[in-house]
Enzyme design. Structure first.
Site, short mmCIF file in Angstrom:
data_model
loop_
_atom_site.label_atom_id
_atom_site.label_comp_id
_atom_site.label_asym_id
_atom_site.label_seq_id
_atom_site.Cartn_x
_atom_site.Cartn_y
_atom_site.Cartn_z
N ASN A 48 -18.87 -10.04 5.28
CA ASN A 48 -17.98 -9.79 6.43
C ASN A 48 -17.10 -8.60 6.11
O ASN A 48 -16.76 -8.37 4.93
CB ASN A 48 -17.12 -11.05 6.66
CG ASN A 48 -16.35 -10.99 7.96
OD1 ASN A 48 -15.29 -10.37 8.05
ND2 ASN A 48 -16.89 -11.62 8.98
N TYR A 51 -13.66 -9.01 3.50
CA TYR A 51 -14.55 -9.43 2.40
C TYR A 51 -14.52 -10.93 2.08
O TYR A 51 -15.57 -11.54 1.91
CB TYR A 51 -14.27 -8.62 1.13
CG TYR A 51 -14.68 -7.15 1.19
CD1 TYR A 51 -15.15 -6.57 2.37
CD2 TYR A 51 -14.59 -6.35 0.07
CE1 TYR A 51 -15.52 -5.24 2.43
CE2 TYR A 51 -14.96 -5.02 0.10
CZ TYR A 51 -15.42 -4.45 1.29
OH TYR A 51 -15.78 -3.13 1.33
N CYS A 56 -21.69 -17.26 0.24
CA CYS A 56 -22.87 -17.16 -0.62
C CYS A 56 -24.08 -17.86 0.00
O CYS A 56 -23.94 -18.78 0.81
CB CYS A 56 -22.60 -17.82 -1.97
SG CYS A 56 -21.36 -17.00 -2.98
N GLU A 58 -26.19 -19.88 -1.54
CA GLU A 58 -26.34 -21.28 -1.98
C GLU A 58 -25.55 -22.21 -1.07
O GLU A 58 -26.02 -23.27 -0.65
CB GLU A 58 -25.85 -21.45 -3.42
CG GLU A 58 -26.63 -20.67 -4.45
CD GLU A 58 -26.08 -19.28 -4.70
OE1 GLU A 58 -25.58 -18.64 -3.74
OE2 GLU A 58 -26.14 -18.82 -5.85
N CYS A 93 -22.35 -18.72 -8.37
CA CYS A 93 -20.92 -18.61 -8.64
C CYS A 93 -20.30 -20.00 -8.82
O CYS A 93 -20.91 -21.03 -8.51
CB CYS A 93 -20.21 -17.84 -7.51
SG CYS A 93 -19.80 -18.85 -6.06
#
Ligand code: THU
Length: 139
Positions: A48, A51, A56, A58, A93
């Site tokens: 976006n 930011y 993510c 996942e 992450c």
């Protein structure tokens, strides 16, 4: 639960990698989740202009499964690379590791960090998030 077909799960992730929306990082990530029902759910990273509003791959795949009524996941395959060139094994992450923790048994949850259907590292969520905090602490 359907048997885990590792190559198929990785192929499903690879199929949608082109749909990653990553105009800022150029890092294309996709994931495929095998749920307890045997269904597979995919997701990609969606960035976006603001930011932190991006998400993510996942989490998108896991939330996709949850939105379809799934509450337990058995495995996830992840692929990632700059412009979709998967030169190294991905590493989810910390937030995504925590989201995985919500819907699985960490000792049994398979995480495939893949480059191709034949070239991947296999870990459990317990390997990636030892001594994690999960729903059982709140019962
Ligand atoms: N990203 C993921 O989709 N999954 C990860 O596990 C690591 C990072 C995305 C977020 C962002 O769109 C881009 O990769 C660079 O951080």
């Amino acid at each position: 639960m359907k048997n885990l077909n590792r190559e198929e799960l990785i192929r499903r992730a690879l199929e949608v990698q082109k749909n990653a929306y990553a105009p800022y990082s150029g890092y294309f990530v996709s994931a495929a989740v095998l749920a307890e029902s045997g269904e597979i759910y995919t997701g990609v990273n969606v960035e976006n202009a603001v930011y932190p509003a991006g998400i993510c791959a996942e989490r998108n795949a896991i939330f996709h499964a949850a939105a379809c009524g799934e509450r337990k996941i058995a495995a996830i395959a992840i692929v990632a690379g700059m412009q979709g060139e998967n030169l190294s094994y991905p590493s989810p992450c910390g937030i995504c590791r925590q989201v995985m923790r919500e819907f699985c048994n960490p000792k049994e949850m398979t995480v495939l960090l893949a480059r191709t259907p034949e070239d991947y590292r296999e870990m459990t969520l317990e390997d990636l998030l030892p001594v994690g905090f999960g729903p059982e602490y709140l019962k």
